[in-house]
Design a protein around this motif. Sequence first.
Motif, PDB file in Angstrom:
ATOM      1  N   VAL A  18       1.098  -1.144  -0.071  1.00  0.00           N
ATOM      2  CA  VAL A  18       0.033  -0.161  -0.161  1.00  0.00           C
ATOM      3  C   VAL A  18       0.952   1.316  -0.108  1.00  0.00           C
ATOM      4  O   VAL A  18       1.805   1.209   0.811  1.00  0.00           O
ATOM      5  CB  VAL A  18      -0.858  -0.106   1.299  1.00  0.00           C
ATOM      6  N   ARG A  20       1.543   4.690   1.119  1.00  0.00           N
ATOM      7  CA  ARG A  20       0.950   5.328   2.349  1.00  0.00           C
ATOM      8  C   ARG A  20       1.316   7.067   1.860  1.00  0.00           C
ATOM      9  O   ARG A  20       2.341   7.226   1.692  1.00  0.00           O
ATOM     10  CB  ARG A  20       1.542   5.185   3.428  1.00  0.00           C
ATOM     11  N   LYS A  21       0.275   7.841   2.092  1.00  0.00           N
ATOM     12  CA  LYS A  21       0.381   9.213   1.728  1.00  0.00           C
ATOM     13  C   LYS A  21       0.533  10.098   3.011  1.00  0.00           C
ATOM     14  O   LYS A  21       0.058   9.726   4.006  1.00  0.00           O
ATOM     15  CB  LYS A  21      -0.881   9.653   0.947  1.00  0.00           C
ATOM     16  N   THR A  30      -5.700   6.857   2.239  1.00  0.00           N
ATOM     17  CA  THR A  30      -5.025   5.520   2.147  1.00  0.00           C
ATOM     18  C   THR A  30      -6.111   4.577   2.946  1.00  0.00           C
ATOM     19  O   THR A  30      -6.148   3.461   2.067  1.00  0.00           O
ATOM     20  CB  THR A  30      -3.867   5.644   2.879  1.00  0.00           C
ATOM     21  N   PRO A  34      -7.098   2.865  -0.977  1.00  0.00           N
ATOM     22  CA  PRO A  34      -5.698   2.660  -1.016  1.00  0.00           C
ATOM     23  C   PRO A  34      -5.347   2.362  -2.302  1.00  0.00           C
ATOM     24  O   PRO A  34      -5.855   1.809  -3.293  1.00  0.00           O
ATOM     25  CB  PRO A  34      -5.728   1.520  -0.102  1.00  0.00           C
TER      26      PRO A  34
END
Length: 329
Positions: A18, A20-21, A30, A34
């Motif tokens: 994933v 991740r922002k 997210t 995601p």
Amino acid sequence: MPAGTIVAEDLTKVYRTVVRKPGAAGALKTLIRPEHATKTAVGGVSLRVESGELLALLGPNGAGKSTTIKMLCGILTPTSGTVEVNGIVPHRDRIANARRIGVVFGQRTQLWRDLPARTSLEVLRDIYGLSDADFQARIAEFNRILELEEFWETRARQLSLGQRVRCDLAAALLHDPPVVFLDEPTIGMDVVVKEQVREFLRDQVHRRGRTVLLTTHDMTEVAKLAERVALIDHGRLVYDGKTAGLHDLAGVTWQVHVTVDGAAQAADVPGMRMTRSEGDRLTFVPDQSVDLSPRDAVRRLIEHLPVTDIRVEEPDLEDVVRAAFGAGR
């Protein structure tokens, strides 16, 4: 497939993670929607290791060596491709596979930290269902080189690194597996213990016919143990062949250092090219115009120059690997 054989065809492992922002809004996004990214750790590796062969698997950190080992052991399931060890698909029948292989990871141990080394191996004896006679015979065999009796009653947590790894080798081979995987087994060891481990591995390969796949960063270890090496870079196999053949892959060759009488000018030497001149000290390499051995080069240099001292320098295997993977790796 004969016992002791390892076969991998187009072995690939891709991880999906994933993305991740940053920030609270990014974390919320997210969580709700995601986004995923993929990373290929191993891409299309094909290898065959025959019974009784020792193969050194080399490459820079993050190249995919440990991931490959874990797929061969059955710890990881390949994304695609096929693998068989002793005729068993490791990730499909992990129990049967575990009974036919031995594994040593340099950073981990099979010993119980609060038990004496002897007791840990006795527990493994019972897990594998070995008779006491077989157990004693194998411990005596291992003790001949590894000298286990020196720390036989010491608790695992009190063992030095070299002592622990020697016990781990004994534990990995206790059930007499045809195939052994060693992932950086001698990392951090002193020179004396490293040589002891090398002697043990040579004995197991040459006398007992075990198949060994070894990953290491110790180039001395490779030079002393392996006639064949495989190089992985960015998850892909870039070389599989004789250890000596690495020199051709990297374009690194031997050179001859010559001291001449006074500051004599270098004459033309057939088949040789001068790369350095510092007063009376000259360095030559083969110019590839002819197939020249170091012995032939020495003879030609002596014939054409007033030589007072001469020395042939073979490239270190670490230099060869560094050149193969590019500077700065």
